[in-house]
Design a protein around this motif. Structure first.
Motif, mmCIF file in Angstrom:
data_model
loop_
_atom_site.group_PDB
_atom_site.id
_atom_site.type_symbol
_atom_site.label_atom_id
_atom_site.label_comp_id
_atom_site.label_asym_id
_atom_site.label_seq_id
_atom_site.Cartn_x
_atom_site.Cartn_y
_atom_site.Cartn_z
ATOM 1 N N VAL A 165 0.768 -1.001 -0.105
ATOM 2 C CA VAL A 165 -0.295 -0.860 0.141
ATOM 3 C C VAL A 165 0.723 1.546 -0.237
ATOM 4 O O VAL A 165 1.515 1.580 0.988
ATOM 5 C CB VAL A 165 -0.519 -0.220 1.173
ATOM 6 N N ASN A 166 0.608 2.082 -1.200
ATOM 7 C CA ASN A 166 1.552 3.339 -0.750
ATOM 8 C C ASN A 166 1.577 4.054 -0.114
ATOM 9 O O ASN A 166 2.202 4.552 0.525
ATOM 10 C CB ASN A 166 1.479 4.161 -2.245
ATOM 11 N N HIS A 167 -0.050 4.457 0.708
ATOM 12 C CA HIS A 167 -1.071 6.105 1.443
ATOM 13 C C HIS A 167 -1.279 4.931 2.593
ATOM 14 O O HIS A 167 -2.344 5.007 2.422
ATOM 15 C CB HIS A 167 -1.048 6.708 0.635
ATOM 16 N N PRO A 168 -0.415 4.110 3.363
ATOM 17 C CA PRO A 168 -1.389 3.466 3.735
ATOM 18 C C PRO A 168 -2.112 3.656 5.862
ATOM 19 O O PRO A 168 -2.772 2.795 5.983
ATOM 20 C CB PRO A 168 0.162 2.712 4.771
ATOM 21 N N LEU A 169 -1.054 4.835 5.798
ATOM 22 C CA LEU A 169 -1.944 5.480 7.203
ATOM 23 C C LEU A 169 -3.214 5.092 6.677
ATOM 24 O O LEU A 169 -4.010 5.143 8.255
ATOM 25 C CB LEU A 169 -1.826 6.769 7.685
ATOM 26 N N ASN A 170 -4.432 5.194 6.606
ATOM 27 C CA ASN A 170 -5.849 5.378 6.708
ATOM 28 C C ASN A 170 -6.246 3.997 6.531
ATOM 29 O O ASN A 170 -7.551 3.989 6.885
ATOM 30 C CB ASN A 170 -6.657 6.361 6.390
ATOM 31 N N GLU A 171 -5.835 3.051 5.582
ATOM 32 C CA GLU A 171 -6.033 2.135 5.482
ATOM 33 C C GLU A 171 -6.883 0.871 7.050
ATOM 34 O O GLU A 171 -5.956 0.979 7.956
ATOM 35 C CB GLU A 171 -5.094 0.835 5.060
ATOM 36 N N ARG A 172 -7.430 0.333 7.230
ATOM 37 C CA ARG A 172 -8.344 -0.253 8.205
ATOM 38 C C ARG A 172 -8.012 -1.278 8.025
ATOM 39 O O ARG A 172 -7.161 -2.438 7.211
ATOM 40 C CB ARG A 172 -10.009 -0.465 7.891
ATOM 41 N N LEU A 173 -7.526 -2.430 9.317
ATOM 42 C CA LEU A 173 -7.096 -3.309 9.848
ATOM 43 C C LEU A 173 -8.656 -4.565 10.071
ATOM 44 O O LEU A 173 -9.388 -3.440 10.909
ATOM 45 C CB LEU A 173 -5.750 -3.528 10.517
ATOM 46 N N SER A 174 -8.277 -5.795 9.705
ATOM 47 C CA SER A 174 -9.271 -6.380 11.297
ATOM 48 C C SER A 174 -8.449 -6.595 11.709
ATOM 49 O O SER A 174 -7.289 -6.749 12.045
ATOM 50 C CB SER A 174 -9.265 -8.315 9.531
ATOM 51 N N GLU A 175 -8.971 -7.843 12.613
ATOM 52 C CA GLU A 175 -8.513 -8.474 13.746
ATOM 53 C C GLU A 175 -7.424 -9.372 13.481
ATOM 54 O O GLU A 175 -6.578 -9.602 14.710
ATOM 55 C CB GLU A 175 -9.838 -9.117 14.828
ATOM 56 N N ARG A 176 -7.434 -10.169 12.699
ATOM 57 C CA ARG A 176 -6.242 -11.122 11.844
ATOM 58 C C ARG A 176 -5.424 -10.334 10.685
ATOM 59 O O ARG A 176 -4.809 -11.585 10.111
ATOM 60 C CB ARG A 176 -7.399 -12.214 10.953
ATOM 61 N N SER A 177 -5.587 -9.317 10.238
ATOM 62 C CA SER A 177 -4.736 -8.357 9.574
ATOM 63 C C SER A 177 -3.163 -8.044 10.526
ATOM 64 O O SER A 177 -2.433 -8.808 10.782
ATOM 65 C CB SER A 177 -4.745 -7.089 9.639
ATOM 66 N N GLU A 178 -2.265 -8.921 9.311
ATOM 67 C CA GLU A 178 -1.281 -9.379 8.560
ATOM 68 C C GLU A 178 -0.130 -7.952 8.328
ATOM 69 O O GLU A 178 -0.298 -7.808 6.589
ATOM 70 C CB GLU A 178 -0.415 -10.750 8.457
ATOM 71 N N VAL A 179 0.501 -7.443 8.602
ATOM 72 C CA VAL A 179 1.147 -6.179 8.480
ATOM 73 C C VAL A 179 2.733 -6.041 7.769
ATOM 74 O O VAL A 179 2.942 -6.488 9.429
ATOM 75 C CB VAL A 179 0.820 -5.555 9.184
ATOM 76 N N HIS A 180 2.873 -6.479 7.390
ATOM 77 C CA HIS A 180 4.972 -6.596 6.827
ATOM 78 C C HIS A 180 5.246 -5.225 6.188
ATOM 79 O O HIS A 180 5.413 -4.520 5.549
ATOM 80 C CB HIS A 180 4.983 -7.170 5.631
ATOM 81 N N VAL A 181 6.167 -4.642 7.419
ATOM 82 C CA VAL A 181 6.913 -3.679 6.660
ATOM 83 C C VAL A 181 8.182 -4.175 6.090
ATOM 84 O O VAL A 181 9.044 -5.321 6.444
ATOM 85 C CB VAL A 181 7.510 -2.890 8.390
ATOM 86 N N LEU A 182 8.659 -3.782 4.996
ATOM 87 C CA LEU A 182 9.121 -3.510 4.663
ATOM 88 C C LEU A 182 10.379 -2.487 3.768
ATOM 89 O O LEU A 182 9.507 -1.814 3.528
ATOM 90 C CB LEU A 182 8.428 -4.171 2.476
ATOM 91 N N THR A 183 11.496 -2.943 3.258
ATOM 92 C CA THR A 183 12.443 -2.232 2.803
ATOM 93 C C THR A 183 12.055 -1.644 1.304
ATOM 94 O O THR A 183 12.125 -2.261 0.410
ATOM 95 C CB THR A 183 13.717 -2.649 2.479
ATOM 96 N N ARG A 184 11.758 -0.277 1.753
ATOM 97 C CA ARG A 184 11.721 0.591 0.231
ATOM 98 C C ARG A 184 12.709 0.383 -0.891
ATOM 99 O O ARG A 184 14.218 0.359 -0.240
ATOM 100 C CB ARG A 184 11.851 1.910 -0.063
ATOM 101 N N ILE A 185 12.860 -0.162 -2.563
ATOM 102 C CA ILE A 185 13.710 -0.177 -3.135
ATOM 103 C C ILE A 185 13.698 0.636 -4.374
ATOM 104 O O ILE A 185 12.962 1.024 -5.329
ATOM 105 C CB ILE A 185 14.019 -1.831 -3.798
ATOM 106 N N ALA A 186 14.781 1.027 -4.241
ATOM 107 C CA ALA A 186 15.158 2.571 -5.379
ATOM 108 C C ALA A 186 14.949 1.708 -6.728
ATOM 109 O O ALA A 186 15.430 0.853 -6.760
ATOM 110 C CB ALA A 186 15.899 3.570 -5.142
ATOM 111 N N GLY A 187 14.287 2.277 -7.830
ATOM 112 C CA GLY A 187 14.582 2.170 -8.895
ATOM 113 C C GLY A 187 14.670 3.142 -10.340
ATOM 114 O O GLY A 187 14.962 4.012 -9.562
ATOM 115 N N GLY A 188 15.391 2.569 -10.838
ATOM 116 C CA GLY A 188 15.574 4.257 -12.211
ATOM 117 C C GLY A 188 15.244 2.642 -13.444
ATOM 118 O O GLY A 188 14.852 2.329 -14.071
#
Length: 81
Positions: A58-81
């Motif tokens: 998700v690009n702009h995740p702050l307002n995204e709703r979660l469920s009780e069973r949600s799995e959230v993964h923090v990922l390292t951003r990879i720059a591309g070009g």
């Protein structure tokens, strides 16, 4: 309760934990709870990390709703070009 998964490079800032269960109806709530528990995570996550919620990046995740069973993964951003 939603679970947030941390990449190996951030685990030392979270007492070595790979996953943390925290309350939150939205990503912003979950992150606030995470930063309250592990304040040193705030800067690296907000500056250079992306978020996947239940398998979808998700690009702009702050307002995204979660469920009780949600799995959230923090990922390292990879720059591309």
């Amino acid at each position: 309760m939603p679970v947030i998964h941390l990449p190996a490079e951030l685990r030392s800032l979270a007492d070595g934990q790979a996953r943390v269960e925290l309350p939150g109806e939205r990503i912003r709530d979950l992150l606030a709870a995470l930063y309250e528990r592990f304040p040193d995570l705030e800067k690296p996550i907000s500056n250079r990390m992306a978020v996947a919620i239940d398998g979808t990046i998700v690009n702009h995740p702050l307002n995204e709703r979660l469920s009780e069973r949600s799995e959230v993964h923090v990922l390292t951003r990879i720059a591309g070009g």
